[in-house]
Design a protein around this motif. Structure first.
Motif, PDB file in Angstrom:
ATOM      1  N   SER A   1       7.124  32.319  -0.084  1.00 43.15           N
ATOM      2  CA  SER A   1       5.812  31.764   0.263  1.00 43.15           C
ATOM      3  C   SER A   1       5.543  30.472  -0.504  1.00 43.15           C
TER       4      SER A   1
ATOM      5  N   ALA B   1       7.476  27.889   1.284  1.00 40.07           N
ATOM      6  CA  ALA B   1       6.823  27.539   2.545  1.00 40.07           C
ATOM      7  C   ALA B   1       5.664  26.584   2.283  1.00 40.07           C
ATOM      8  N   GLU B   2       4.874  26.878   1.235  1.00 42.48           N
ATOM      9  CA  GLU B   2       3.729  26.002   0.919  1.00 42.48           C
ATOM     10  C   GLU B   2       4.198  24.593   0.603  1.00 42.48           C
TER      11      GLU B   2
ATOM     12  N   LEU C   1       1.990  26.333   8.493  1.00 41.25           N
ATOM     13  CA  LEU C   1       2.437  27.661   8.077  1.00 41.25           C
ATOM     14  C   LEU C   1       1.760  28.728   8.928  1.00 41.25           C
TER      15      LEU C   1
ATOM     16  N   ARG D   1       1.441  32.418   8.583  1.00 33.98           N
ATOM     17  CA  ARG D   1       1.720  33.502   7.640  1.00 33.98           C
ATOM     18  C   ARG D   1       0.923  34.729   8.037  1.00 33.98           C
TER      19      ARG D   1
ATOM     20  N   GLU E   1      -1.118  36.498   5.316  1.00 28.84           N
ATOM     21  CA  GLU E   1      -2.316  35.755   4.922  1.00 28.84           C
ATOM     22  C   GLU E   1      -3.388  35.842   6.026  1.00 28.84           C
TER      23      GLU E   1
ATOM     24  N   ASP F   1       6.160  32.742   8.335  1.00 31.37           N
ATOM     25  CA  ASP F   1       6.424  33.455   7.085  1.00 31.37           C
ATOM     26  C   ASP F   1       5.820  34.848   7.232  1.00 31.37           C
ATOM     27  N   GLY F   2       6.693  35.842   7.346  1.00 25.92           N
ATOM     28  CA  GLY F   2       6.181  37.211   7.472  1.00 25.92           C
ATOM     29  C   GLY F   2       6.294  37.760   8.885  1.00 25.92           C
TER      30      GLY F   2
END
Ligand code: AMP
Length: 237
Positions: free
Chosen positions: A21, A24-25, A35, A37, A40, A90-91
């Protein structure tokens, strides 16, 4: 080494605690990736206290996966204005049943994933990283008690609030989340390795963050160092 073509849309995989993460940021900040996510997005729903948030709160606390249909609905909303954006998931996908779900989204929102990127670390490294994490409940600043400690005890450097451990970073939950990752995500990577091998890359996530970042950039055709830390197709755990 041949310059790598820029890869537009990316899915990043990595155990909880792999550092994916943070990577990714930084990719978002440096190259404008949007992103996506799912963790999140789901936590935001819980914070807002909306209907979805009420349905998923308990699952998030216990580290269990959220049903595919609910994940799909947050993604549909999130991707509604995705045109012309460079996406970094992401995820998601998190289970093999979410693989066709991603395909459907690619068709519906007209994008194509160019890279499935694994940030590979051992379970031991991931658990050690996660158990030291702290977050400021007031401003969201993040710390790590061994690698990025606050200046004074367990209080935020910015506003002095008492730092907290994310509920799902507690020891018993950490172990559970690692098992969930192995059970559900390893088969996803196996699927992509078997079906789209040219798009799958693995970077050794146990290396220092800047090295991992440079390697990640190189894989994505965004520059970065190449000489000392060649990317491997698989990294043993
Ligand atoms: P993460 O921040 O990615 O570690 O996700 C936190 C939690 O959100 C997970 O432990 C799951 O409960 C839930 N979650 C996130 N993404 C997904 C997904 N694609 N499918 C199911 N559950 C998810």
């Amino acid at each position: 080494m041949e310059p790598t073509a820029v890869i537009s849309h990316v899915v990043i995989f990595g155990r909880p605690g792999s550092g994916k993460s943070s990577l990714a940021e930084r990719l978002g900040a440096d190259f404008g990736y949007t992103l996506v996510r799912t963790g999140e997005l789901l936590r935001e729903s819980v914070r807002r206290g909306d209907e979805l948030g009420h349905r998923v709160d308990g699952l998030l606390r216990s580290g269990e996966l959220v049903p595919d249909s609910l994940v799909n609905s947050v993604l549909e909303v999130e991707l509604a204005d995705s045109r012309d954006k460079t996406l970094l998931f992401d995820g998601f996908p998190r289970t093999t049943s979410q693989i066709p779900q991603l395909k459907r989204l690619e068709t519906a929102f007209q994008f194509e994933v160019g890279c499935y990127l694994e940030i590979a670390v051992s379970r031991t490294v991931a658990v050690a990283r996660m158990s030291g994490r702290r977050v400021c409940p007031a401003c969201g600043a993040t710390y790590h008690m061994s690698t990025k400690p606050p200046a004074h005890d367990e209080t935020c450097d910015v506003d002095g609030a008492a730092l907290e451990q994310r509920r799902d970073d507690r020891p018993e939950i950490i172990e559970h989340r690692q098992r969930v990752y192995e059970a559900y995500t390893d088969p996803i990577l196996a699927f992509y390795r078997a079906n789209e091998p040219a798009k799958v890359h693995s970077v050794d996530g146990a290396l220092p963050f800047d090295v991992v970042y440079a390697e990640t950039c190189r894989v994505l055709g965004r520059g970065g160092s190449t000489a000392e830390f060649p990317v491997q197709d698989r990294t043993s755990r």
